[in-house]
Write an enzyme that holds these catalytic residues in place. Structure first.
Site, PDB file in Angstrom:
ATOM      1  N   ASP A 189       1.240 -10.741   4.251  1.00 36.85           N
ATOM      2  CA  ASP A 189      -0.112 -10.564   4.218  1.00 36.85           C
ATOM      3  C   ASP A 189      -1.233 -11.688   4.072  1.00 36.85           C
ATOM      4  O   ASP A 189      -0.566 -12.678   4.149  1.00 36.85           O
ATOM      5  CB  ASP A 189      -0.276  -9.500   2.838  1.00 36.85           C
ATOM      6  CG  ASP A 189      -1.475  -8.580   3.165  1.00 36.85           C
ATOM      7  OD1 ASP A 189      -2.382  -8.866   3.627  1.00 36.85           O
ATOM      8  OD2 ASP A 189      -1.232  -7.353   2.569  1.00 36.85           O
TER       9      ASP A 189
ATOM     10  N   HIS B  59      -4.153   2.686  11.984  1.00 37.72           N
ATOM     11  CA  HIS B  59      -5.477   3.350  12.341  1.00 37.72           C
ATOM     12  C   HIS B  59      -6.567   2.258  12.155  1.00 37.72           C
ATOM     13  O   HIS B  59      -7.775   2.852  12.760  1.00 37.72           O
ATOM     14  CB  HIS B  59      -5.432   4.547  11.165  1.00 37.72           C
ATOM     15  CG  HIS B  59      -5.481   4.153   9.736  1.00 37.72           C
ATOM     16  ND1 HIS B  59      -4.584   4.071   8.994  1.00 37.72           N
ATOM     17  CD2 HIS B  59      -6.744   4.005   9.159  1.00 37.72           C
ATOM     18  CE1 HIS B  59      -4.897   3.647   7.731  1.00 37.72           C
ATOM     19  NE2 HIS B  59      -6.455   3.662   8.042  1.00 37.72           N
TER      20      HIS B  59
END
Length: 158
Positions: A18, A67
């Protein structure tokens, strides 16, 4: 997710990839947990649009990421996962799919919500995502239905 998996599967080695600031917060957060869990979690700071994904894992999990981005960015992320996985490796995608909600009205709601919070993002169907994963080389993509709008796609690298 890493802590949950570490607690359920004692032989699992996990890597969190991350942004650097997220890894820094995760380091502080993990200090509050016992080492028998956290010693099997390594943190790898990076940017998935700029850096290669770490290699060496037999499974990569992308949870509620795709998304947020337009198709070309999602395809790039899928290709990076494909490149990082060995033959026989798996990409698990836990994602919002507009054809997994309980009703067409729910699908319209999630699509509107994404327009508001994630400009450029898109709530895709399972088939759209499956096709994208096959385009980058995954040989099979199976859906495991879950709750609400989410589904778990399991893509295998031959």
């Amino acid at each position: 997710l890493c802590l949950t998996l570490a607690s359920q599967f004692p032989d699992l080695e996990l890597t969190l990839f991350d942004l650097p600031e997220v890894c820094e917060k995760a380091t502080n957060f993990l200090r509050t947990y016992p080492s028998y869990l956290t010693s099997r979690i390594s943190l790898h700071p990076g940017n998935f649009f700029q850096d290669q994904l770490p290699s060496g894992a037999d499974t990569i999990v992308m949870m509620r990421i795709l998304h947020d981005w337009p198709r070309e960015r999602v395809k790039m992320l899928a290709a990076k996962a494909f490149a990082a996985l060995p033959s026989g490796g798996h990409l698990l995608i836990y994602e919002t799919f507009k054809d997994q909600g309980p009703s067409p009205g729910d699908a319209a709601f999630i699509s509107l919500l994404l327009l508001l919070i994630s400009p450029g993002g898109e709530c895709r169907t399972v088939d759209d995502t499956r096709a994208l994963l096959r385009e980058v080389g995954f040989s099979s993509v199976e859906l495991i239905p879950t709750v609400y709008f989410y589904g778990l796609l399991v893509a295998k690298k031959a």
